[in-house]
Design an enzyme around this catalytic site. Sequence first.
Site, PDB file in Angstrom:
ATOM      1  N   GLY A   1       0.842  -1.196   0.000  1.00 28.28           N
ATOM      2  CA  GLY A   1       0.000   0.000   0.000  1.00 28.28           C
ATOM      3  C   GLY A   1       0.879   1.248   0.000  1.00 28.28           C
ATOM      4  O   GLY A   1       0.686   2.180  -0.789  1.00 28.28           O
ATOM      5  N   HIS A   2       1.890   1.253   0.895  1.00 32.62           N
ATOM      6  CA  HIS A   2       2.827   2.382   0.937  1.00 32.62           C
ATOM      7  C   HIS A   2       3.597   2.478  -0.381  1.00 32.62           C
ATOM      8  O   HIS A   2       3.818   3.566  -0.901  1.00 32.62           O
ATOM      9  CB  HIS A   2       3.845   2.205   2.072  1.00 32.62           C
ATOM     10  CG  HIS A   2       3.241   2.175   3.438  1.00 32.62           C
ATOM     11  ND1 HIS A   2       3.206   1.032   4.207  1.00 32.62           N
ATOM     12  CD2 HIS A   2       2.645   3.145   4.173  1.00 32.62           C
ATOM     13  CE1 HIS A   2       2.626   1.300   5.360  1.00 32.62           C
ATOM     14  NE2 HIS A   2       2.271   2.567   5.370  1.00 32.62           N
TER      15      HIS A   2
ATOM     16  N   GLN B   1      -6.637   5.357   0.305  1.00 26.15           N
ATOM     17  CA  GLN B   1      -8.101   5.337   0.452  1.00 26.15           C
ATOM     18  C   GLN B   1      -8.553   4.423   1.579  1.00 26.15           C
ATOM     19  O   GLN B   1      -9.647   4.553   2.087  1.00 26.15           O
ATOM     20  CB  GLN B   1      -8.734   4.944  -0.899  1.00 26.15           C
ATOM     21  CG  GLN B   1     -10.220   4.655  -0.881  1.00 26.15           C
ATOM     22  CD  GLN B   1     -11.078   5.878  -0.554  1.00 26.15           C
ATOM     23  OE1 GLN B   1     -10.624   7.013  -0.625  1.00 26.15           O
ATOM     24  NE2 GLN B   1     -12.326   5.643  -0.175  1.00 26.15           N
ATOM     25  N   LYS B   2      -7.676   3.497   2.016  1.00 27.08           N
ATOM     26  CA  LYS B   2      -8.086   2.623   3.118  1.00 27.08           C
ATOM     27  C   LYS B   2      -8.486   3.467   4.327  1.00 27.08           C
ATOM     28  O   LYS B   2      -9.455   3.200   5.002  1.00 27.08           O
ATOM     29  CB  LYS B   2      -6.984   1.638   3.516  1.00 27.08           C
ATOM     30  CG  LYS B   2      -7.483   0.681   4.604  1.00 27.08           C
ATOM     31  CD  LYS B   2      -6.463  -0.336   4.980  1.00 27.08           C
ATOM     32  CE  LYS B   2      -5.417   0.208   5.904  1.00 27.08           C
ATOM     33  NZ  LYS B   2      -5.908   0.486   7.269  1.00 27.08           N
TER      34      LYS B   2
END
Length: 283
Positions: free
Chosen positions: A36-37, A148-149
């Site tokens: 994600g990062h 967006q999480k």
Amino acid sequence: MKVYKSVRSLTKKVFEIKKCNKAIGFVPTMGFLHDGHRSLIRKARQDTDCVIVSIFVNPVQFGPKEDFKKYPRGLKKDLEICKKEGVDIVFTPEPKDMYPESYATYINVERVTDMLCGESRPGHFRGVATVVTKFFNITMPDIAYFGQKDAQQAIVIKKIAEDLNMSVKIKVMPIVREKDGLAMSSRNIYLSKEGRIQAQSIYTSLKIAKELFNKGELDSRKIINRIKQAINKQPEARIDYIKVVDTKDLKDVKKISNEALVAMAVWIGETRLIDNIVLKTGS
Ligand code: PAF
């Protein structure tokens, strides 16, 4: 890639970068980096000349009973990932440099912090808003990247940038998921083998919500009930909240018209996980 450990040294460097008219892309993180990062870093790398990543487990965004002490840390591996992704600068400040004993200023964003995680984690967004504002002042980014999480966090940050007339552009990148659908999070490491399986129900239930919506169900209560059913089948699951809310002001939506955010926080054993999906007509 260069690692800066103090606010003063990074501030000096940022002034030099700015003098050269280079666009700065900033990715704030609490470390223990995952894909994600990586997706945020890659976008920053594409968009800007100089990518700054901060790695800082921000004490002021954790409540007294929360996981600040046990939050996963792994600087060595994080630095390897940053290097591989072509990051220019990593900022790893010490808490006492960010919050010296005399520290007294906090950012309080009203309304959009009242609900969802703001309700379950009092003071959390005050801590996030404060640290991100400080980081923006230190790194002076042209563009800053968020996932967006943490949909509510992204809205809070956009509000700060707008209300405080910041020139930074906020980019929100899609949720990155594991193969089985679980949203990537540093906290996934807390899950037991069995918990990890039960956690799959979170995304499964969001997909059920999308299916229902696509078939024409617009009643939020009915959508929420179906999600609850799916989650409650899991013995270790405890629902914190499941809400259908407006994508901008996060207020409850009873009947979905164009689009809505389905957001949830669920405990799987001792681990609190969040996830969401945007329901949009025609998508
Ligand atoms: O999303 C996070 O990891 C944190 O809330 C952030 C934005 C780095 C602030 O500490």
